[in-house]
Design a protein around this motif. Sequence first.
Motif, PDB file in Angstrom:
ATOM      1  N   ARG A  62      -6.277  42.000 -52.724  1.00 58.49           N
ATOM      2  CA  ARG A  62      -5.404  42.604 -53.737  1.00 58.49           C
ATOM      3  C   ARG A  62      -3.957  42.202 -53.489  1.00 58.49           C
ATOM      4  NH1 ARG A  62      -5.819  48.821 -54.144  1.00 58.49           N
ATOM      5  NH2 ARG A  62      -7.925  48.238 -54.732  1.00 58.49           N
ATOM      6  N   MET A  63      -3.567  42.158 -52.208  1.00 54.64           N
ATOM      7  CA  MET A  63      -2.200  41.756 -51.865  1.00 54.64           C
ATOM      8  C   MET A  63      -1.953  40.306 -52.275  1.00 54.64           C
ATOM      9  SD  MET A  63      -0.289  42.145 -48.209  1.00 54.64           S
ATOM     10  CE  MET A  63       0.001  43.902 -48.294  1.00 54.64           C
ATOM     11  N   LEU A  64      -2.902  39.437 -51.995  1.00 56.85           N
ATOM     12  CA  LEU A  64      -2.774  38.029 -52.399  1.00 56.85           C
ATOM     13  C   LEU A  64      -2.712  37.901 -53.924  1.00 56.85           C
ATOM     14  CD1 LEU A  64      -5.205  36.299 -49.908  1.00 56.85           C
ATOM     15  CD2 LEU A  64      -2.797  35.757 -50.212  1.00 56.85           C
ATOM     16  N   ARG A  65      -3.572  38.637 -54.607  1.00 61.83           N
ATOM     17  CA  ARG A  65      -3.579  38.587 -56.074  1.00 61.83           C
ATOM     18  C   ARG A  65      -2.235  39.045 -56.627  1.00 61.83           C
ATOM     19  NH1 ARG A  65      -8.258  41.190 -57.269  1.00 61.83           N
ATOM     20  NH2 ARG A  65      -7.241  43.215 -57.277  1.00 61.83           N
ATOM     21  N   GLY A  66      -1.684  40.105 -56.040  1.00 62.80           N
ATOM     22  CA  GLY A  66      -0.383  40.596 -56.483  1.00 62.80           C
ATOM     23  C   GLY A  66       0.714  39.560 -56.287  1.00 62.80           C
ATOM     24  N   LEU A  67       0.675  38.878 -55.146  1.00 62.63           N
ATOM     25  CA  LEU A  67       1.651  37.824 -54.871  1.00 62.63           C
ATOM     26  C   LEU A  67       1.562  36.702 -55.903  1.00 62.63           C
ATOM     27  CD1 LEU A  67       3.724  36.418 -52.962  1.00 62.63           C
ATOM     28  CD2 LEU A  67       1.739  35.421 -51.819  1.00 62.63           C
ATOM     29  N   ILE A  68       0.346  36.266 -56.190  1.00 61.89           N
ATOM     30  CA  ILE A  68       0.150  35.180 -57.161  1.00 61.89           C
ATOM     31  C   ILE A  68       0.559  35.632 -58.557  1.00 61.89           C
ATOM     32  CG2 ILE A  68      -1.603  33.741 -58.278  1.00 61.89           C
ATOM     33  CD1 ILE A  68      -3.017  33.728 -55.477  1.00 61.89           C
ATOM     34  N   ASP A  69       0.241  36.884 -58.923  1.00 61.84           N
ATOM     35  CA  ASP A  69       0.637  37.415 -60.233  1.00 61.84           C
ATOM     36  C   ASP A  69       2.156  37.430 -60.389  1.00 61.84           C
ATOM     37  OD1 ASP A  69      -2.012  37.798 -60.917  1.00 61.84           O
ATOM     38  OD2 ASP A  69      -1.977  39.972 -60.575  1.00 61.84           O
ATOM     39  N   ILE A  70       2.854  37.895 -59.359  1.00 64.45           N
ATOM     40  CA  ILE A  70       4.329  37.943 -59.419  1.00 64.45           C
ATOM     41  C   ILE A  70       4.898  36.536 -59.550  1.00 64.45           C
ATOM     42  CG2 ILE A  70       6.408  38.471 -58.083  1.00 64.45           C
ATOM     43  CD1 ILE A  70       4.814  40.874 -56.909  1.00 64.45           C
ATOM     44  N   TYR A  71       4.361  35.616 -58.765  1.00 67.36           N
ATOM     45  CA  TYR A  71       4.825  34.227 -58.816  1.00 67.36           C
ATOM     46  C   TYR A  71       4.624  33.646 -60.219  1.00 67.36           C
ATOM     47  CZ  TYR A  71       5.284  29.280 -57.694  1.00 67.36           C
ATOM     48  OH  TYR A  71       5.672  27.961 -57.670  1.00 67.36           O
ATOM     49  N   ALA A  72       3.430  33.846 -60.781  1.00 67.67           N
ATOM     50  CA  ALA A  72       3.123  33.292 -62.100  1.00 67.67           C
ATOM     51  C   ALA A  72       4.025  33.895 -63.175  1.00 67.67           C
ATOM     52  CB  ALA A  72       1.660  33.543 -62.442  1.00 67.67           C
ATOM     53  N   LYS A  73       4.238  35.216 -63.149  1.00 71.16           N
ATOM     54  CA  LYS A  73       5.091  35.870 -64.148  1.00 71.16           C
ATOM     55  C   LYS A  73       6.529  35.393 -64.026  1.00 71.16           C
ATOM     56  CE  LYS A  73       2.226  39.899 -64.697  1.00 71.16           C
ATOM     57  NZ  LYS A  73       1.893  41.215 -64.237  1.00 71.16           N
ATOM     58  N   GLN A  74       7.003  35.233 -62.799  1.00 72.40           N
ATOM     59  CA  GLN A  74       8.377  34.772 -62.581  1.00 72.40           C
ATOM     60  C   GLN A  74       8.602  33.395 -63.188  1.00 72.40           C
ATOM     61  OE1 GLN A  74      10.973  36.369 -61.160  1.00 72.40           O
ATOM     62  NE2 GLN A  74      12.326  34.633 -61.420  1.00 72.40           N
ATOM     63  N   HIS A  75       7.653  32.503 -62.966  1.00 71.10           N
ATOM     64  CA  HIS A  75       7.826  31.131 -63.440  1.00 71.10           C
ATOM     65  C   HIS A  75       7.446  30.961 -64.908  1.00 71.10           C
ATOM     66  CE1 HIS A  75       9.218  29.375 -59.734  1.00 71.10           C
ATOM     67  NE2 HIS A  75       8.434  30.229 -59.115  1.00 71.10           N
ATOM     68  N   GLU A  76       6.626  31.845 -65.429  1.00 71.76           N
ATOM     69  CA  GLU A  76       6.283  31.796 -66.860  1.00 71.76           C
ATOM     70  C   GLU A  76       7.506  32.179 -67.688  1.00 71.76           C
ATOM     71  OE1 GLU A  76       4.125  31.029 -70.170  1.00 71.76           O
ATOM     72  OE2 GLU A  76       3.408  30.763 -68.123  1.00 71.76           O
ATOM     73  N   THR A  77       8.262  33.164 -67.253  1.00 76.13           N
ATOM     74  CA  THR A  77       9.450  33.609 -68.018  1.00 76.13           C
ATOM     75  C   THR A  77      10.607  32.623 -67.840  1.00 76.13           C
ATOM     76  OG1 THR A  77      10.165  35.019 -66.180  1.00 76.13           O
ATOM     77  CG2 THR A  77       8.835  36.035 -67.902  1.00 76.13           C
TER      78      THR A  77
END
Length: 79
Positions: A62-77
């Motif tokens: 879950r921690m890894l998934r959260g990290l990847i989600d934050i990274y993806a959202k940051q770079h998508e915006t």
Amino acid sequence: MSKKIKYTDQPMSMGERVADFLPPPSKLVKREKTVKVTLELTEDSVDFFKRQAKRESVPYQRMLRGLIDIYAKQHETAR
């Protein structure tokens, strides 16, 4: 010098009752569609996340998934 506390036997008035504003527990769990993937990571990285997750009492995946989600959202915006 500390203030002396004075106690009384006088009745206390109750404050105003506040309506329950919190969502029910079922609404607190964020459900998102997930996809299973196979991913090879370095042993050091996995060990790090396992240690951190243990400290926070959460599954390391879950921690890894959260990290990847934050990274993806940051770079998508950022596009």
